[in-house]
Design a protein around this motif. Sequence first.
Motif, PDB file in Angstrom:
ATOM      1  N   GLY B 369     -30.431  21.900  67.416  1.00 10.70           N
ATOM      2  CA  GLY B 369     -31.325  22.484  68.424  1.00 10.70           C
ATOM      3  C   GLY B 369     -32.697  22.799  67.870  1.00 10.70           C
ATOM      4  N   SER B 370     -33.056  22.150  66.761  1.00 12.39           N
ATOM      5  CA  SER B 370     -34.342  22.479  66.142  1.00 12.39           C
ATOM      6  C   SER B 370     -35.455  21.532  66.580  1.00 12.39           C
ATOM      7  N   ALA B 371     -35.111  20.443  67.272  1.00  8.28           N
ATOM      8  CA  ALA B 371     -36.146  19.506  67.725  1.00  8.28           C
ATOM      9  C   ALA B 371     -35.656  18.800  68.975  1.00  8.28           C
ATOM     10  N   VAL B 372     -36.605  18.283  69.746  1.00  8.89           N
ATOM     11  CA  VAL B 372     -36.224  17.534  70.938  1.00  8.89           C
ATOM     12  C   VAL B 372     -35.744  16.151  70.502  1.00  8.89           C
ATOM     13  N   ALA B 373     -34.578  15.746  71.005  1.00 17.04           N
ATOM     14  CA  ALA B 373     -34.056  14.430  70.659  1.00 17.04           C
ATOM     15  C   ALA B 373     -34.310  13.433  71.782  1.00 17.04           C
ATOM     16  N   GLU B 374     -34.449  13.930  72.999  1.00 12.35           N
ATOM     17  CA  GLU B 374     -34.533  13.040  74.148  1.00 12.35           C
ATOM     18  C   GLU B 374     -35.327  13.703  75.276  1.00 12.35           C
ATOM     19  N   ARG B 375     -36.201  12.960  75.887  1.00 15.22           N
ATOM     20  CA  ARG B 375     -36.944  13.361  77.082  1.00 15.22           C
ATOM     21  C   ARG B 375     -37.707  14.685  76.925  1.00 15.22           C
ATOM     22  N   PRO B 376     -38.729  14.698  76.077  1.00 13.09           N
ATOM     23  CA  PRO B 376     -39.521  15.926  75.954  1.00 13.09           C
ATOM     24  C   PRO B 376     -40.148  16.311  77.298  1.00 13.09           C
ATOM     25  N   VAL B 377     -40.106  17.594  77.609  1.00 15.18           N
ATOM     26  CA  VAL B 377     -40.698  18.105  78.851  1.00 15.18           C
ATOM     27  C   VAL B 377     -41.781  19.104  78.453  1.00 15.18           C
ATOM     28  N   THR B 378     -43.023  18.763  78.805  1.00  9.75           N
ATOM     29  CA  THR B 378     -44.121  19.668  78.457  1.00  9.75           C
ATOM     30  C   THR B 378     -44.202  20.784  79.497  1.00  9.75           C
ATOM     31  N   ILE B 379     -44.995  21.797  79.191  1.00  9.28           N
ATOM     32  CA  ILE B 379     -45.167  22.889  80.163  1.00  9.28           C
ATOM     33  C   ILE B 379     -45.809  22.352  81.452  1.00  9.28           C
ATOM     34  N   PRO B 380     -46.848  21.510  81.358  1.00 12.24           N
ATOM     35  CA  PRO B 380     -47.364  20.938  82.620  1.00 12.24           C
ATOM     36  C   PRO B 380     -46.298  20.149  83.398  1.00 12.24           C
ATOM     37  N   ASP B 381     -45.416  19.447  82.700  1.00  9.82           N
ATOM     38  CA  ASP B 381     -44.329  18.737  83.402  1.00  9.82           C
ATOM     39  C   ASP B 381     -43.421  19.730  84.131  1.00  9.82           C
ATOM     40  N   PHE B 382     -43.109  20.807  83.436  1.00 13.10           N
ATOM     41  CA  PHE B 382     -42.217  21.813  84.016  1.00 13.10           C
ATOM     42  C   PHE B 382     -42.879  22.438  85.255  1.00 13.10           C
ATOM     43  N   HIS B 383     -44.177  22.769  85.108  1.00 16.11           N
ATOM     44  CA  HIS B 383     -44.908  23.315  86.256  1.00 16.11           C
ATOM     45  C   HIS B 383     -44.957  22.317  87.411  1.00 16.11           C
ATOM     46  N   ALA B 384     -45.202  21.046  87.080  1.00 12.89           N
ATOM     47  CA  ALA B 384     -45.291  20.024  88.128  1.00 12.89           C
ATOM     48  C   ALA B 384     -43.975  19.968  88.902  1.00 12.89           C
ATOM     49  N   THR B 385     -42.861  20.129  88.193  1.00 15.18           N
ATOM     50  CA  THR B 385     -41.555  20.100  88.847  1.00 15.18           C
ATOM     51  C   THR B 385     -41.411  21.274  89.815  1.00 15.18           C
ATOM     52  N   ILE B 386     -41.840  22.462  89.379  1.00 18.50           N
ATOM     53  CA  ILE B 386     -41.768  23.641  90.253  1.00 18.50           C
ATOM     54  C   ILE B 386     -42.627  23.408  91.502  1.00 18.50           C
ATOM     55  N   HIS B 387     -43.865  22.933  91.275  1.00 15.97           N
ATOM     56  CA  HIS B 387     -44.757  22.715  92.416  1.00 15.97           C
ATOM     57  C   HIS B 387     -44.178  21.688  93.381  1.00 15.97           C
ATOM     58  N   CYS B 388     -43.666  20.580  92.835  1.00 14.27           N
ATOM     59  CA  CYS B 388     -43.096  19.546  93.709  1.00 14.27           C
ATOM     60  C   CYS B 388     -41.924  20.105  94.506  1.00 14.27           C
ATOM     61  N   ALA B 389     -41.091  20.906  93.842  1.00 17.30           N
ATOM     62  CA  ALA B 389     -39.947  21.486  94.547  1.00 17.30           C
ATOM     63  C   ALA B 389     -40.423  22.319  95.734  1.00 17.30           C
TER      64      ALA B 389
END
Lengths: 845, 419
Positions: B369-389
């Motif tokens: 759990g010390s690094a992302v192994a797959e599909r990094p999600v940035t903070i803007p990506d996370f925000h975009a998901t909230i907004h789209c929802a």
Amino acid sequence: MRALTLFVCLPLLASAQVRVEIFENLAKGEELRPAESLRTEQYMEPAFGFVRTPIKYSPAALPLDRSTPFTLKAKYERSLPAAKLRLRLRARGAAVLTMDGKEIARTKPQKPNTSGDDPVPPPPVIDETGHRPAPYPHQDVFAEISGDGASHRFELVALIGGKGLMPTPGELAVSWGREGEMERLLGPDHAPRLVDAEWEAFVARQEQTHIAADRARRLAASEATAAQWRARHDKVRAFYQARLVPVPQAPTGYPVSNDIDRFLAIPLAAAKTAPKGSLSDLEFLRRLSLDLTGLIPTQDEVTQFLAAPAATRRKQAVDKLLNSPAWADHWTAYWQDVLAENPGILKPDLNNTGPFRYWIHQSFLDGVPFDRFVTELIQMEGSNHLGGPAGFAQSTLNDAPMAAKADILAQAFLGTKLSCARCHDAPFHPYKQKDLFSMSAMLAGKPVTLPAASSVPIVEGARKPAVEITLKPGDTIHPDWPFATLIDHADSGALPAEGKLDSRRQLAAFFVAPENDRFARVVVNRVWKRYMGLGLVEPVDDWANAKPSHPELLSWLAREFVLSGYDMKHLARLIVNSHAYQRKPVEALTEQNASPSKRLFAGPLRRRLSAEQLVDSLHLAVGKNFQCEDLNLNPAGDRAPNQFLDMGRPTRAWQLTALSNERDRPALALPIAQSLIDVMSAYGWRQSRQNPASSRDDGASPMQTLILANGVLGTRIVRLSDDSAFTALALADVPLRRLISDTFFRVLSRPPSPEELRTMTALLEPVYASRKVAGADSKYVERRSDNRVSWSNHLSAEATVIRMKEERELRMGDQPTAKLTSAFRERFEDALWALVNSPEFVLMP
Amino acid sequence: MISRRHFLAASAATGAFAAESAPPPKGKATACIFLWLGGGAAHIDTFDPKPRSRSKSQAGSYYDAIPTAIRGESICEHLPRLAPLMDRAVIVRSVTHSISNEHAAAANLVHTGRLPSGTLQYPSIGSIVSSQLGAKTEEVPAYVVMGYPNIMRDPGFLGAKHGYVYLTQTETGPTGLIRPPDVDLNREDRRETLLGKLREGYTASRPNDEFVKQQDDVTRQAFKLAGPKFLNVFDLQRESPELRRSYGGEFGQRCLLARRLVQSGVRFVEVSHNLNFLNGSGWDTHNEGQLNQHLLIQELDNALSSLITDLETHKLLDETLIVVATEFGRPPDFDSGGGRGHQSLAFSMLLAGGGLRTGRAVGRTNDLGSAVAERPVTIPDFHATIHCALGINPHKNLYAGTRPVPITDRGAPLTELFA
């Protein structure tokens, strides 16, 4: 050096004063035995209680940091009665007390602390005698001695600051007394006793004495600098004298108080628009007082004003208010916004600066000419955490700090908004990204590289961005003056600044040189807007596509300003003495949206009080102090000032700051400060000033009404507690009519109308005769937050409990007076509530 | 001025500013409850369990893991009530950003989606949602915070009208909206009558002054806002004792209040979970803070599982997006005091309800759990998901004066969560 001669002459035995010396740059291990040659300061104190030390000033009067640690040495000689005596040394850090050269008490050094999990110490125990207990984490060390009626020499040497510590003395004190009796501070016989009330009065006096002494010292220290600026102004005057701006004749029938009105009359006449009528004397006084001092007039001021001859009272009021120290308070708030002053009291990071508000304030208090003010700002020297212009240079978490500063400076003083150029060439301005970064390089004093984040990414395959990008991340930009159209060389009246001719000084010269007449015009336009509600040029910070509504008036004001030696008070006096300023207001929204040629200044715009004017005036009206907590999350003093600022106890609204509780921890809450900030935020004050702003958000919102009507501050303001001026008024033996009239004067600066008098009489009369409760005592206790909570223990559950309790108690408001019946008190409070919540209080006349 | 805006809006629409060419998905959620685990919740001790550490010197989770309603995905053993409800949720396990040294800076990033630039102050996500959707009715505010007012929650360049109403303790109610304790209805009536006369006199003597009129209008609006409709929302006594108990302590009561607020028409409710009572340090579990971290996790379990169930009972879950956010996660190894430091490069956040395609985990971290192994999600990506929802286009421009500022900094929503 004069001071030294003074106390050498004083016979020490009869000395009424304690002699204090400061030593700096101490050799390691020798801190408590400082060499005489390291002495940098000497002064007198009335007794052995030290809560602050003199501020050190540069020859330009900028506050400077002392070495950390530095040493305070205090000497005194007095006779002691023949009795068994106890001496108490109270210190936060290392200190040694000697008597006749022999050590009698010593405290331990304070250690830097990075913990947040320490336990909260138990509540301080007040001993049987009632001595003020040592505040956390001070140490009390005692020495038993036998007095013999003879005279003895006492010497205290204390270490102040040090690595990881606050460079403040805390409550450093020495007191003495007979065993079991109340101690007095070491000093003359009448020195204060070590009880809360006397200590606090002593500390308050010390604050005032030091503030006055610091001012005298910085003015003395900067005499030569001031003379150099005067000489420069003579040269500048010679340069400007020839630039005459002819004053037109006003058409007949247009009121003229001074030349400003002549310039305004012509377009008014051309548009066949009548100027608004004059304000009444009392409306004028209220507006003037708010504009010059940020405060409504006191009832005394109103009385004096009305007592003066009608023909001259307005001019007299102008002169009197211009001389008020509150002039500096009101201007400080403005420049905090424009210059993006943004200190963080807890581990600064979100584009925080140092608290250079203190230097802004001192500059306006001392009447520093404005070209010198701007030069000092650009040079960014002095102490950061003590509030010197060095704090302007700070910009945490910003990858291009000097670009941010260049943008702020250009907006503030050249009307040139470069914000867009931070990331690309400005699409609607004649500026390129390179312009901003070459000025940024002048501030940095070396070439700068464009950071990747200060760019617009070009996305492969996507359409080309609509903005031009002429620089690439990683490009190097050299120092250069970018605005050759404003001024291409700056040599008239060379700057009299200290130090080497570096590139910041060169940059300052370009800003303030008389050849650059944009500077004076931008400044006078800002001042004009402050008093008239709208600039001659709008927006005041972005002139690229703007046209002045009155170009000749603008030039005339600029020339007046320069000829006065860049004196802001001269400018203010001209404007507020004009007929235009003294007219009834015009409707703001229409005027703001009008094209320049339609902006006539038939009167100033209707304005709402600023957040600071509102909060300060509310307190003034009811005669209450903020009673705010110290803006300091590390009262224990065991962290360094670059991590935790001590911004003291605010007494004016501009002194508040963001409380930085991004951690959401109840133990970090400062409930009273928060209650002030709640009101100020609703009224457009920005707790975080990450970017410069020349005007506030002046939209009306329901929270403005609600926070004043129901919030903690509003509740405290109208509460008739024993410290309310209205409690005293209500207890006076006067007819009800008089109470109502005084109330209106205090709150609204006018007498009640006959109808208002009827309404208030009907409300209060039934309970007025029986309003007093005989024999009731004052219940007034100044609010004090529990000072055991500090960063080092804020994670403990107890710290949380303490602050949450304070929050809940505050919600109940101030303790109501017992001297008035609740039947009367509640009605009178409701009347006050209506007055302070009325639109007349919140809007300017 | 207008023409500039139009020009820029037009260029944005044609893709000059937008990174995505496909139109963003449009969800059906109408409100958002944003649970804030301030301090930096350890993902490996909550939503991204790894092999358990057996000693201070061995990196790994501090607790055992339990299976959930998402097949193959487990979470911390102290989330037993939430585990069977996880089909209503999405674990985003690969959130990543670069600020790990300072709480305020990271928390600010997670709230605004951007680093400070010095040219303007960016608005919080709550203020953005408030500006885009407004409140559902005039009688409630759009944005409510249960926590301390601070910069990261501020409206920034959107201005005070998109600020929040806040409260720090559920029992005292929202600051400014609740009458002072000593003012009863009788006094309130008296006050408003007196004020009414003053207002009337002032406004009447200044006719045709739009500025004065606006001031008077908002005053009227304000007293409506402080009226019984909104204030009754804060009366938790109206809920059954069993329901209140199931939500748990102060944090749970805040979550219950959040449901009531959403029901009343509030769009965005932020609920802070950081009272330091349980383990000393809250989610910032350095040193001894680790020892009682399970109490925090259990508190979250009670509150969050009750909130999901309760919203479902009220048929509000599909239209209410629950977000569990934190400023960063924590590394799998331990500090000298037995707690954990900060780790921002890989950590978890949670989404639930909101009409999303739930019951899945997005992204993956490495073995520890010390690094992302797959599909990094940035903070803007996370925000975009909230907004789209919430049906908000994350690429739409807001305006700071004339300057266009896209709602997210080129955030790409997690499209797999949209039907």
